[in-house]
Design a protein around this motif. Structure first.
Motif, short mmCIF file in Angstrom:
data_model
loop_
_atom_site.label_atom_id
_atom_site.label_comp_id
_atom_site.label_asym_id
_atom_site.label_seq_id
_atom_site.Cartn_x
_atom_site.Cartn_y
_atom_site.Cartn_z
N THR A 111 4.30 9.07 8.67
CA THR A 111 4.40 7.68 9.07
C THR A 111 3.23 6.90 8.50
N ILE A 112 3.53 5.80 7.85
CA ILE A 112 2.49 4.94 7.32
C ILE A 112 2.36 3.71 8.21
N THR A 113 1.14 3.37 8.53
CA THR A 113 0.85 2.17 9.30
C THR A 113 -0.34 1.46 8.68
N ARG A 114 -0.52 0.21 9.04
CA ARG A 114 -1.67 -0.52 8.53
C ARG A 114 -2.24 -1.41 9.62
N ASP A 115 -3.54 -1.56 9.57
CA ASP A 115 -4.27 -2.42 10.47
C ASP A 115 -5.02 -3.40 9.59
N TYR A 138 -4.39 13.85 -1.53
CA TYR A 138 -3.66 12.66 -1.15
C TYR A 138 -4.45 11.42 -1.54
N TYR A 139 -3.77 10.52 -2.20
CA TYR A 139 -4.37 9.29 -2.68
C TYR A 139 -3.71 8.08 -2.04
N CYS A 140 -4.49 7.08 -1.72
CA CYS A 140 -3.91 5.80 -1.37
C CYS A 140 -4.07 4.85 -2.54
N ALA A 141 -3.19 3.88 -2.60
CA ALA A 141 -3.19 2.94 -3.71
C ALA A 141 -2.68 1.58 -3.24
N ALA A 142 -3.06 0.55 -3.97
CA ALA A 142 -2.67 -0.81 -3.65
C ALA A 142 -2.07 -1.47 -4.87
N ASP A 143 -1.08 -2.32 -4.62
CA ASP A 143 -0.41 -3.01 -5.71
C ASP A 143 0.07 -4.38 -5.25
N VAL A 165 4.95 7.64 0.36
CA VAL A 165 5.37 6.61 1.31
C VAL A 165 4.61 5.33 1.04
N ALA A 166 5.21 4.19 1.38
CA ALA A 166 4.59 2.90 1.13
C ALA A 166 4.85 1.93 2.26
N THR A 167 4.00 0.94 2.37
CA THR A 167 4.23 -0.22 3.21
C THR A 167 4.20 -1.44 2.31
N MET A 190 0.83 -1.19 0.00
CA MET A 190 0.00 0.00 0.00
C MET A 190 0.87 1.24 0.00
N GLY A 191 0.37 2.28 -0.61
CA GLY A 191 1.14 3.51 -0.65
C GLY A 191 0.25 4.73 -0.63
N TRP A 192 0.88 5.83 -0.29
CA TRP A 192 0.24 7.14 -0.35
C TRP A 192 0.95 8.00 -1.39
N PHE A 193 0.15 8.70 -2.14
CA PHE A 193 0.63 9.62 -3.16
C PHE A 193 -0.04 10.96 -2.95
N ARG A 194 0.49 11.96 -3.59
CA ARG A 194 -0.15 13.27 -3.51
C ARG A 194 0.02 14.02 -4.82
N GLN A 195 -0.92 14.89 -5.07
CA GLN A 195 -0.89 15.71 -6.26
C GLN A 195 -1.24 17.13 -5.88
#
Length: 128
Positions: free
Chosen positions: A72-76, A97-102, A49-51, A34-39
């Motif tokens: 800081t990126i965290t995940r539950d 801010y966008y989140c994304a999954a890969d 940032v990514a996890t 998972m990651g966060w992006f921004r535009q």
């Protein structure tokens, strides 16, 4: 199929903090990186940032220079949710801010913005 919904954006004064949330759905969420992006206005979308999925319920963080020390990126996984804790915000952090999954776990995919799924974004505005 993974669906992502961001929340937590808003207006904050410079130096303040915000926590963004990205709620996901889908039974394969746990194995996705998972990651966060921004535009920012007038600019292209950029990786923040990514996890990264490493298997066996382990993850590795990947941070850009702009994020280190402040974001800081965290995940539950039990809640299918990823968070972005942002502190010491600056006006230049203003962006959607966008989140994304890969399914891939190489940061090169994040820098290329080559993600399988995207949320619709949440706006963060930092005032001076």
């Amino acid at each position: 199929q993974v669906q992502l919904v961001e929340s937590g954006g808003g207006l904050v004064q410079a130096g303040g903090s915000l926590r963004l949330s990205c709620a996901g759905s889908g039974r394969t969420f746990i194995s996705y990186s998972m990651g966060w992006f921004r535009q920012a206005p007038g600019k292209e979308r950029e990786f923040v940032v990514a996890t990264l999925w490493r298997g066996d319920n382990t993850y590795e963080g990947g941070y850009t220079d702009s994020a280190k020390g402040r974001f800081t990126i965290t995940r539950d996984n039990a809640k299918n949710t990823v968070y972005l804790q942002m502190t010491s915000l600056k006006p230049e952090d203003t962006a959607v801010y966008y989140c994304a999954a890969d399914r891939n776990s190489d940061l090169s995919h994040f820098y290329r913005r080559d993600m399988d799924y995207w949320g619709k974004g949440t706006l963060v505005t930092v005032s001076s």
